[in-house]
Design an enzyme around this catalytic site. Structure first.
Site, mmCIF file in Angstrom:
data_model
loop_
_atom_site.group_PDB
_atom_site.id
_atom_site.type_symbol
_atom_site.label_atom_id
_atom_site.label_comp_id
_atom_site.label_asym_id
_atom_site.label_seq_id
_atom_site.Cartn_x
_atom_site.Cartn_y
_atom_site.Cartn_z
ATOM 1 N N CYS A 88 -5.259 16.389 -11.710
ATOM 2 C CA CYS A 88 -6.046 17.449 -12.671
ATOM 3 C C CYS A 88 -7.463 17.847 -12.069
ATOM 4 O O CYS A 88 -8.347 17.661 -12.101
ATOM 5 C CB CYS A 88 -6.495 16.855 -13.775
ATOM 6 S SG CYS A 88 -7.761 17.631 -15.724
ATOM 7 N N SER A 120 -9.078 8.201 -9.296
ATOM 8 C CA SER A 120 -8.592 8.190 -11.019
ATOM 9 C C SER A 120 -9.261 7.219 -11.719
ATOM 10 O O SER A 120 -10.412 7.773 -12.289
ATOM 11 C CB SER A 120 -7.204 8.087 -10.733
ATOM 12 O OG SER A 120 -5.855 8.662 -10.893
ATOM 13 N N ASP A 160 0.829 1.865 -1.800
ATOM 14 C CA ASP A 160 -0.084 1.272 -0.944
ATOM 15 C C ASP A 160 -0.839 0.373 -0.436
ATOM 16 O O ASP A 160 -1.219 -0.768 0.988
ATOM 17 C CB ASP A 160 -1.202 2.281 -0.539
ATOM 18 C CG ASP A 160 0.009 3.800 0.097
ATOM 19 O OD1 ASP A 160 0.960 3.686 0.095
ATOM 20 O OD2 ASP A 160 -1.109 4.597 0.291
ATOM 21 N N ARG A 204 -1.092 5.920 4.716
ATOM 22 C CA ARG A 204 -1.874 7.131 5.211
ATOM 23 C C ARG A 204 -3.384 6.620 5.248
ATOM 24 O O ARG A 204 -3.692 7.117 6.300
ATOM 25 C CB ARG A 204 -1.721 8.226 4.219
ATOM 26 C CG ARG A 204 -2.937 9.426 4.878
ATOM 27 C CD ARG A 204 -2.590 11.097 3.593
ATOM 28 N NE ARG A 204 -1.258 11.183 3.669
ATOM 29 C CZ ARG A 204 -0.797 11.793 2.626
ATOM 30 N NH1 ARG A 204 -1.733 11.852 1.294
ATOM 31 N NH2 ARG A 204 0.428 11.791 2.100
ATOM 32 N N ARG A 286 15.949 5.643 17.244
ATOM 33 C CA ARG A 286 16.487 6.092 16.342
ATOM 34 C C ARG A 286 15.235 6.025 15.500
ATOM 35 O O ARG A 286 14.211 5.172 15.719
ATOM 36 C CB ARG A 286 17.562 5.661 15.473
ATOM 37 C CG ARG A 286 19.178 6.001 15.989
ATOM 38 C CD ARG A 286 19.698 7.035 16.069
ATOM 39 N NE ARG A 286 20.829 7.039 16.277
ATOM 40 C CZ ARG A 286 21.063 7.171 17.499
ATOM 41 N NH1 ARG A 286 20.355 7.738 18.806
ATOM 42 N NH2 ARG A 286 22.414 7.566 18.291
ATOM 43 N N GLN A 294 10.646 5.040 -1.393
ATOM 44 C CA GLN A 294 9.645 3.883 -1.265
ATOM 45 C C GLN A 294 9.010 3.707 -3.003
ATOM 46 O O GLN A 294 8.768 2.901 -3.358
ATOM 47 C CB GLN A 294 8.535 3.471 -0.814
ATOM 48 C CG GLN A 294 9.106 3.445 0.787
ATOM 49 C CD GLN A 294 7.545 4.453 1.680
ATOM 50 O OE1 GLN A 294 7.214 3.559 2.725
ATOM 51 N NE2 GLN A 294 7.965 5.564 2.439
ATOM 52 N N ASN A 516 10.095 -24.346 -8.249
ATOM 53 C CA ASN A 516 8.657 -24.659 -7.666
ATOM 54 C C ASN A 516 8.156 -25.075 -8.828
ATOM 55 O O ASN A 516 7.457 -25.697 -9.098
ATOM 56 C CB ASN A 516 8.571 -22.908 -8.970
ATOM 57 C CG ASN A 516 6.738 -22.783 -7.847
ATOM 58 O OD1 ASN A 516 6.384 -22.806 -7.278
ATOM 59 N ND2 ASN A 516 5.986 -21.823 -8.944
ATOM 60 N N GLU A 614 17.883 -25.517 -17.690
ATOM 61 C CA GLU A 614 18.755 -26.182 -17.347
ATOM 62 C C GLU A 614 18.446 -27.757 -18.499
ATOM 63 O O GLU A 614 19.419 -28.321 -18.746
ATOM 64 C CB GLU A 614 19.827 -26.617 -16.842
ATOM 65 C CG GLU A 614 18.853 -26.374 -15.559
ATOM 66 C CD GLU A 614 19.456 -26.493 -13.697
ATOM 67 O OE1 GLU A 614 20.785 -26.900 -13.732
ATOM 68 O OE2 GLU A 614 18.090 -26.957 -12.941
#
Length: 779
Positions: A88, A120, A160, A204, A286, A294, A516, A614
């Protein structure tokens, strides 16, 4: 104002709360929207959606709509941004911000929640700063009747993870899931054909995704913007790749952040690296550029929980805001929600960019925060240091104990390689303590753990057995990867030191269990993978009822007596209830839950989800609860039950578990090395102090070593759980988001913290003392 007084503290909230997205999108942002809307409505406020970000705020009209409870019902499992986001240019001009202010005034909105990146959020702060003058102009123009103040709270949504002040931004973990899925797929073909793969990921200006991916997949090299490679890196890279091939590795992996550059400021591209490798080494190479894949997909359990917690905390921040309160951003530090001054975070984020522009690379790494710095240091140790020529003549044994879980192998790989770098002889104990008792111990090498980070289960083998016999090995120091069996086995070893001198050696326990439930640590390796398995399964189960309305699913999770998985999966999947041992319940609670679902079926949302740990109750079994719900729901809804079982222990480890296991294994061996040096006397090791046998755990914001003996008082040995657990405080959030009429305890809300340290002028001796105190406090 709408008053809200749940615990005797008075709060006031302006009649309306507005919610908008900034320019960015990422998985998990919808979870934040859902939580903000529902907690806002819970307090009695009107909540509005702003569609298309700041552009919708400027344009007004149909872009600003009332939100309802049901309008966010299906948001949790959706990626992207449901209410839209757009760039915007209008909002950058004062005239555009004037239009936005007018649209807010018309609806009586004085609270704004913005989800976006630093740009923002900076725009939101500028809007708040100008608010009073904008309203003065609107009053003069006859468009507004009175002046008021505007409250702003921000949540950071960015894959990022480039916003300073928070450990993780919403969307980062999900992006890592997408990347690791690709890495795992590439690895299989690369091994088959002995190829070198160069993977370019987003980032970036920030190398977080690239760095954590490199740790999580054991990459040979990583390029990040914060730390360009040294001069002559081309030769170093080729030597490293050739060395790995010479050691028997069938593939090479190079991770590249899209913003990577050299010391000369010139960008480094994936094609540049490909040409270098092919020309100098002749390897079949490659490149894969992931791009916007992503940003897509289903949000991970972590992002759903993070977004939900941040949304709740954002509303709490607005409840307490005053005209004098600075605009804040809700952040994550360890497992704690914190509030930070928005512009301080923005300033530190800009300082990183400045440091990079001025070639102050070490400063850039530090400004990113402790988590980023620790990741970088761990990667350097594992990838860029060659084993020493001289040996330490010390044996370090690694034992996996109890049930297997994803992430164990990543911790073993890290421990083995760090141990070899320290000059130790690394030994693998197969089949747990039983293998230790029977001498099933073999040397393990650098290449012996290649590719282990992405493997689930336990490559060393493990058994639920902790009563052991005496073993004898010269200078043996065990490193235990454990559920509670290893914790208790470690205690037995410590107790047996009085009888067996051979057991007077340093020991460290690394928590590794899906449940955990290891005392001394807020998180365990393997729990995140299990949590994601449960969450994705719940999504599929709920989806199966898309064409069959009025159905309730009852799902049993693992965890022993620990309700972590049931509670956190309940938050991530949007459960209506989660029954656990730690939160006692009876027949009246079950009746209330059934009635709640009966009322829910009268709305547009005609599906229910109930989770049961459980061992939450010996009498209220899964079959009993299923029968009860089926009987009481006759004519209103029908029921289905699912017992997830051992699928929760399997699968490939998540990025979190790979990264967590890698750092835990590394830190444990470094600690053992220090203890071995400290306790080496007259040609032998003798360790009998309490601090020579510890649990390495994450407590709030740091990895800490706690003596096993000191954790006795914190442990419920009968049920194999800690006596206190931090995640129990999140249970009310789940109930409120499910629309139960309960009080939200705000007694432990996040306080405003600062990210910029005050610099004072003082004499050198005092400065040194001050620096030491700060470092001690940070540690």
């Amino acid at each position: 104002p709408i008053s809200w007084d749940p615990i005797g503290s008075s709060y006031s909230l302006a009649p309306s709360l507005q919610l908008l997205y900034g320019l960015r999108s990422g998985e998990g942002m919808n979870a934040a929207v859902r939580a903000t809307v529902r907690v806002g409505l819970y307090t009695g406020a009107k909540v509005y959606f702003v569609h298309e970000g700041y552009q919708g705020l400027v344009d007004g009209g149909d872009n600003i709509k009332l939100a309802t409870w049901e309008s966010v019902s299906m948001m949790l499992q959706l990626g992207g941004t449901v209410i839209g986001s757009a760039r915007c240019m209008d909002f950058r001009a004062r005239e555009g911000r004037m239009k936005a202010a007018l649209n807010l005034v018309k609806l009586g909105i004085t609270n704004l929640c913005v989800i976006g990146g630093d740009g923002s959020l900076t725009g939101a702060n500028q809007f708040r700063t100008e608010w009073s003058t904008l309203l003065v102009d609107l009053v003069k123009a006859g468009k507004a009747k009175t002046s008021s103040h505007l409250n702003i709270v921000g949540m950071v949504g960015s894959i990022d993870n480039d916003f300073c002040g928070t450990d993780m931004t919403i969307g980062t973990d999900s992006a890592l899931h997408r990347i690791i899925e690709v890495v795992d797929a590439i690895t299989t073909t690369a091994q088959s054909h002995q190829r070198t793969f160069i993977l370019e990921v987003m980032g970036r200006h920030c190398g977080y995704l690239a760095l954590v991916t490199a740790l999580a997949c054991g990459a040979d090299w990583v390029f990040i913007p914060e730390m360009p490679p040294d001069e002559g890196w081309e030769g170093h890279l080729c030597r490293r790749l050739a060395d790995q091939r010479a050691r028997g590795c069938r593939l090479n992996v190079i991770i590249l952040a899209e913003g990577a550059m050299g010391r000369d400021g010139k960008p480094i591209g994936s094609e540049d690296i490909k040409k270098l490798v092919e020309k100098n080494l002749g390897f079949d190479t490659r490149t894969t550029v992931l791009g916007h894949v992503q940003r897509g997909g289903t949000p991970s359990a972590f992002d759903r929980i993070l977004g939900s917690r941040m949304g709740v905390e954002a509303v709490m921040a607005l409840l307490e805001a005053t005209p004098e309160t600075p605009a804040c951003v809700v952040s994550l530090s360890g497992n704690q929600a914190v509030r930070l001054p928005l512009m301080e975070c923005v300033q530190v984020t800009k300082d990183v960019t400045t440091a990079m522009a001025e070639n102050r690379w070490e400063d850039a790494i530090k400004l990113r925060g402790k988590s980023f710095e620790n990741n970088w240091n761990t990667y350097k140790m594992l990838a860029h240091i060659n084993p020493p020529d001289t040996k330490s003549n010390i044996n370090v044994a690694i034992v996996n104990v109890g049930a297997p879980c994803a992430g164990m192998n990543a911790a073993v790989r890290s421990a083995v390689r760090i141990g070899i770098i320290q000059g130790h002889n690394m030994l693998a104990v197969h089949d747990g303590f039983e293998g230790l008792a029977h001498g099933n111990i073999v040397p393990i090498t650098w290449t012996g753990v290649s590719g282990w980070t992405g493997k689930g289960g336990s490559e060393l083998g493990t058994k639920r057995y902790y009563i052991i016999s005496l073993f004898q090995l010269s200078l043996l120091s065990p490193l235990l990867l454990s559920p509670p069996q290893a914790f208790m086995g470690g205690l037995e070893l410590v107790t047996a030191r009085e009888k067996y001198e051979e057991l007077c050696i340093p020991m460290v326990v690394i928590p590794a269990t899906v449940s955990n439930n290891v005392p001394g640590s807020d998180f365990s390796i393997g729990a995140d993978t299990a949590l994601n398995t449960i969450t994705s399964t719940c999504d599929r189960i709920k989806q199966s009822a898309a064409g069959t309305k009025r159905r309730v699913f009852i799902i049993e999770t693992m965890g022993g007596y620990c309700g972590y998985l049931a509670t956190m999966a309940g938050l991530a999947a949007g459960a209506d209830a989660a029954y656990i041992y730690e939160d006692k319940f009876g027949i009246r609670d079950l009746e209330m839950n059934v009635e709640h679902l009966v009322q829910k079926m009268k709305t547009d949302v005609k599906r229910g989800l109930i989770l049961r740990n459980e061992k939450c109750n010996a009498n209220y079994t899964t079959d009993f609860i299923f029968a009860l719900y089926s009987e009481e729901g006759k004519g209103v809804f029908d029921c289905r039950k699912n017992i997830l079982g051992h699928m929760q222990q399997g699968g490939t480890p998540t990025p979190f578990d790979r990264n967590f296991g890698t750092k835990m294994g590394s830190k444990a061996v470094l600690w053992l090395t220090e203890k071995l040096k400290e306790m080496y006397r007259h040609g032998r090791i003798f360790a009998n102090t309490p601090d020579s046998a510890c649990v390495l755990g994450m407590r709030k914001r740091a990895l800490t070593f706690q003596p096993l003996a000191e954790l006795n008082e914190q442990t419920d040995f009968e049920h194999r759980i800690p006596k206190t657990s931090w995640w129990l405080k999140l249970r009310p959030i789940m109930k409120i988001l499910a629309k139960y009429n309960i009080s939200l305890d705000t007694s432990e809300h996040a306080h405003m913290e600062h990210v910029i340290k005050k610099r004072v002028s003082m004499p050198a001796p005092l400065m040194k003392k001050h620096k030491e105190e700060v470092e001690e406090e940070e540690e």
